[in-house]
Design an enzyme around this catalytic site. Sequence first.
Site, PDB file in Angstrom:
ATOM      1  N   HIS A 175       0.833  -1.209   0.000  1.00 37.51           N
ATOM      2  CA  HIS A 175       0.000   0.000   0.000  1.00 37.51           C
ATOM      3  C   HIS A 175       0.866   1.256   0.000  1.00 37.51           C
ATOM      4  CE1 HIS A 175      -3.744  -2.203   1.817  1.00 37.51           C
ATOM      5  NE2 HIS A 175      -3.455  -2.574   0.585  1.00 37.51           N
ATOM      6  N   HIS A 216       1.630  -2.402   9.504  1.00 32.24           N
ATOM      7  CA  HIS A 216       3.014  -2.730   9.129  1.00 32.24           C
ATOM      8  C   HIS A 216       4.031  -2.192  10.133  1.00 32.24           C
ATOM      9  CE1 HIS A 216       2.092  -4.488   5.190  1.00 32.24           C
ATOM     10  NE2 HIS A 216       1.191  -3.538   5.054  1.00 32.24           N
TER      11      HIS A 216
END
Length: 261
Positions: free
Chosen positions: A155, A214
């Site tokens: 992303h 993340h």
Amino acid sequence: MESVDKATRFLLPYLTHCSVRRKMPWALMSFMVIGSLIKELMPLTATYLSNKRNILTVYFVKFAWAWTFSLLLPFVSLTNYNVLQNILPVLVRLFSLLVGTIIWYTCTRTFLFIQDFTGSCYKSSSLAVVTQELSNELQCLQAGGIWQQVDISGHSFLLSYCVLMILEEMAVMPSVKFFRGSRLHTVVNSLFFALACLIFIWLFMLLTTALYFHDFWDKVFGTLVGLSAWYGTYRFWYMSPFSPGLPPQRTLYFPKPNRRL
């Protein structure tokens, strides 16, 4: 459609100014670093946006390249033809979308390969014992293990690359000339406004990724890949003759007045 025209006129000088394209890479990296530091040092309370099933992630981010491509294709076609008045160079410019598709596919597949190559299944949270026979994440989780891998943020890569690519292609707008109120004028303004909305969605979701998902270096590295992909194309390769080239701009010719000697 009057509201779209007003919004376009308002956004046009901001989104097409060269200083925005020059500063945006620094802004994207700042978003990512600051947001990631907040996640590591002062984790935020879970919200709707921290759920991976939120509507923006499911219907927009997961299809970020499809949204970007589907809007840039008609936008680049119409605006570049309006400026160039020749179908051949327009087709050459559309090759930049193919290049973007190749970059998106290659990078995402590479990230997945790295995940598989570096992934390991551990029996306990101490990560002291590895289970070799469980070779993928699904098997590991079903067996009650913990799967650890290098998980580069796709992303972070894709959203940063899409923002920069859209801004680059928007640079043609000040050179586009349509009769106000014509069908093409309405279509181009609508596409510009839709692309502007995408930019704001991608920026918002990039910040959301930094704040909630993340690890620090996975996000920073993913963003660096996106910035590198933009720089390698629009700031390096597209400057050369053998490339899709940069968005065209009209060159206004003002003849010099005759001087009497």
